[in-house]
Write a protein that holds these residues in place. Structure first.
Motif, short mmCIF file in Angstrom:
data_model
loop_
_atom_site.label_atom_id
_atom_site.label_comp_id
_atom_site.label_asym_id
_atom_site.label_seq_id
_atom_site.Cartn_x
_atom_site.Cartn_y
_atom_site.Cartn_z
N UNK A 256 1.82 -8.65 0.62
CA UNK A 256 0.85 -7.58 0.42
C UNK A 256 -0.08 -7.97 -0.72
N UNK A 257 -0.99 -7.09 -1.07
CA UNK A 257 -2.01 -7.43 -2.06
C UNK A 257 -2.12 -6.44 -3.20
N UNK A 258 -1.13 -5.55 -3.36
CA UNK A 258 -1.17 -4.62 -4.48
C UNK A 258 0.23 -4.03 -4.69
N UNK A 259 0.51 -3.51 -5.89
CA UNK A 259 1.81 -2.87 -6.13
C UNK A 259 2.04 -1.67 -5.23
N UNK A 260 0.97 -0.93 -4.91
CA UNK A 260 1.13 0.24 -4.04
C UNK A 260 1.59 -0.17 -2.65
N UNK A 261 1.01 -1.26 -2.13
CA UNK A 261 1.40 -1.75 -0.82
C UNK A 261 2.80 -2.32 -0.84
N UNK A 262 3.17 -2.95 -1.94
CA UNK A 262 4.54 -3.45 -2.08
C UNK A 262 5.54 -2.30 -2.04
N UNK A 263 5.20 -1.20 -2.70
CA UNK A 263 6.10 -0.05 -2.72
C UNK A 263 6.25 0.55 -1.32
#
Length: 445
Positions: A256-263
Motif C-alpha cells: 500500500x502507499x499510506x498508513x491509513x491503507x495499511x490499517x
C-alpha cells in the motif's frame, strides 16, 4: 421514473405490476460526448479532469432486443474504465462503439454521438426481450460487465475468448451510471439480499476480475498456503484480492502507499503489510532506467514478512511502475498474473529472472459468466464483503471519477442512481447483522 421508483420500493409488488409500468421516453444518464473527445488534447493524463467531460444528460430509452433486459438502476459504482473513458485514454471509446455498431442492425443502436458509461449496477428488471426465460420483471439483480456474441466457436470453452468479447459500459453503450441500463440477460445475477443497493453495486467488476485473476484456473489458480503479493491491496481491485487470499487459506503480502491503507489491510485480517511510501521504495532511477537494487531490497523485505519465503503469486495491476519488481520477487516457478496497467501499459523487466527461474506471466481480463457468478455467490454468502468507502449522487459522478483518478479513494466509490438515499434495499436483516462490521469496514475512511 418516479412511478417506477415507487413501485420498486413497494414491498409486495408483483412481477406483473412491474411489467405493466409505463416506461418513460427518456432517462438521466452520465455520458461523454463525441464532439468533446479532443477536449484534453495536449494535457498529461494526471491533468485531465473527469468533472469537465462527464455530463448528466437526458437520453432516449433504447430499443429492447432479443436476449436483453432493461434494468432500473438503483445504484452503480466508478471503475478505472470509467476514468479512462472520461479522460479519453488510451483512446476515445467512440471507436469501440463504431466497430460494435457495424456488426448488426441491433448493435447499431450503440453507435451514438454520446456514450452512457458505467460497468456496474444493482437494480430491478423492468422488461425482458424475446428469448429471455431466466429473468423476469421485478427481479432484483446485479450485473457483471462481460458482453459476448458467442457466434464463434472460440468463446465456447471460455467466453472471455469470444472474438466479440466486450466490456459493457466501456466498449458498449447504455451502461450502469444511469437511471436505466440495457444489458444482455446473461449478464444478470441475483442481488445479495443482505446488502443495500449501493453496497451490492460496488463489487461487480473488480470482484469478478480479482476472482479470475487470483482464484480461477484461468488465472493464477491460488491454493492454500500460497504467499501472494498484492499491489494496491486496499484499492478497488486489491481489496478483493486480499479477501480472496485470506478466505482461501493463502498469505497475502499487502503493498500500500499510506498508513491509513495499511490499517485497512490489517482490518481485513492481513498481517504482512508493506507501506511502500513509508519504506521509500522507488523502482525507477529515472523515466527510462529501473533500479534492480530496489527490487532486491523489496524482495528482502518480503522474505522478512513470510519467514524467508518468496511469493508464489504476484497480483499485478499497476503495470509499468512495478512490473520489473514483480518479475524479480516471484519465487522460482512462480506466477505473475496481470491485468490493467494503471501506471502505464509498456512493461519492462529483466527476462533472466523470468526464463532462468521458470516463472510465468499470465494475462487476465475480467471474468466469464461462471467466474462472475461464483464471485457474486461468495458475496451473497457473506464470505467476501463490499469495500465501499464513499457514495455520491448521480449528478456528482464527475467528482467520484475525479477521486478515483487522483487515487483519493479507498476500496470502491459508489453512485446512487434511482435510489433516493443510502441504506435501502436490504432484504435479509439477520444475515446483515452477522456481517455488518465487515460490510462497513471501508466506510468513510
Amino acid at each position: 421514473m418516479k412511478e417506477i421508483l415507487d413501485a420498486i420500493q413497494t414491498q409486495d409488488r408483483t412481477s406483473a405490476e412491474i411489467a405493466h409500468l409505463p416506461l418513460p421516453d427518456s432517462y438521466r444518464a452520465v455520458t461523454v460526448r463525441k464532439d468533446e473527445a479532443e477536449m484534453f488534447a495536449g494535457l498529461a493524463g494526471h491533468e485531465k479532469d473527469p468533472r469537465k467531460s462527464l455530463h448528466l444528460d437526458e437520453v432516449p430509452v433504447p430499443e429492447l432486443g432479443p436476449g436483453e433486459a432493461l434494468v432500473a438502476v438503483m445504484a452503480s459504482s466508478v471503475n478505472y474504465n470509467s476514468v479512462w473513458t472520461s479522460i479519453f485514454e488510451p483512446v476515445a471509446t467512440f471507436g469501440f462503439l463504431e466497430r460494435y455498431g457495424r456488426i448488426s442492425q441491433l448493435t447499431k443502436r450503440h453507435d451514438l454521438p454520446y456514450h452512457i458509461i458505467g460497468s456496474d449496477l444493482s437494480g430491478v428488471v423492468l422488461r425482458t426481450g424475446p428469448g429471455v426465460n431466466a429473468w423476469h420483471p421485478g427481479d432484483e439483480v446485479v450485473a457483471h460487465c462481460l458482453s459476448v456474441e458467442l457466434e464463434s466457436a472460440d468463446g465456447h470453452n471460455d467466453t472471455m475468448l469470444d472474438p466479440e468479447q466486450r466490456i459493457w459500459g466501456f466498449e458498449t453503450n447504455f451502461g450502469g451510471l444511469a437511471e436505466m441500463a440495457l444489458v444482455k440477460s446473461n449478464q444478470l445475477m441475483p442481488k445479495p439480499d443482505h446488502l443495500t443497493w449501493e453496497e451490492s453495486a460496488a463489487p461487480g467488476l473488480v470482484n469478478s476480475t480479482a476472482y479470475r485473476q487470483l482464484v480461477s484456473g484461468n488465472g493464477a489458480g491460488m491454493k492454500q498456503g500460497d504467499n501472494v503479493l498484492i499491489w494496491g491491496a486496499s484499492g478497488g481491485l486489491g481489496s478483493y484480492a486480499t479477501q480472496f487470499a485470506l478466505a482461501g487459506g493463502a498469505n497475502p503480502v499487502c503493498v500500500v502507499s499510506s498508513p491509513e491503507k495499511a490499517e485497512l489491510c490489517r482490518r481485513m485480517g492481513a498481517t504482512a503489510v508493506i507501506d511502500r511510501a513509508e519504506e521509500g521504495y522507488s523502482f525507477w532511477r529515472d523515466e527510462h532506467t529501473q533500479d534492480p537494487r530496489e527490487w532486491k531490497r523489496f524482495g528482502k523485505r518480503i522474505r522478512e514478512l513470510t519467514g524467508g519465503e518468496d511469493v508464489d503469486i504476484v497480483f499485478e495491476h499497476p503495470g509499468r511502475e512495478t512490473f520489473g519488481a514483480s518479475v524479480y520477487v516471484a519465487r522460482k516457478g512462480g506466477t505473475i498474473v496481470t491485468c490493467a496497467s494503471t501506471s502505464g501499459y509498456t512493461h519492462e523487466y529483466d527476462n533472466r529472472y523470468l526464463w532462468m527461474s521458470l516463472k510465468r506471466i499470465v494475462g487476465s481480463h475480467f471474468a466469464n459468466y461462471r467466474e462472475a457468478w461464483e464471485a457474486n455467490r461468495l458475496i451473497a454468502k457473506g464470505k467476501i464483503h463490499p469495500t465501499l468507502s464513499k457514495v455520491y449522487p448521480l449528478h456528482e459522478t464527475g467528482q467520484a471519477a475525479h477521486d478515483v483518478h487522483r487515487n483519493r479513494h479507498q476500496g470502491k466509490v459508489g453512485v446512487l442512481a434511482l435510489a433516493p438515499r443510502e441504506g435501502l434495499g436490504v432484504r435479509d436483516h439477520e444475515k446483515r447483522a452477522t456481517h455488518v462490521d465487515a460490510i462497513n469496514r471501508f466506510r468513510n475512511v
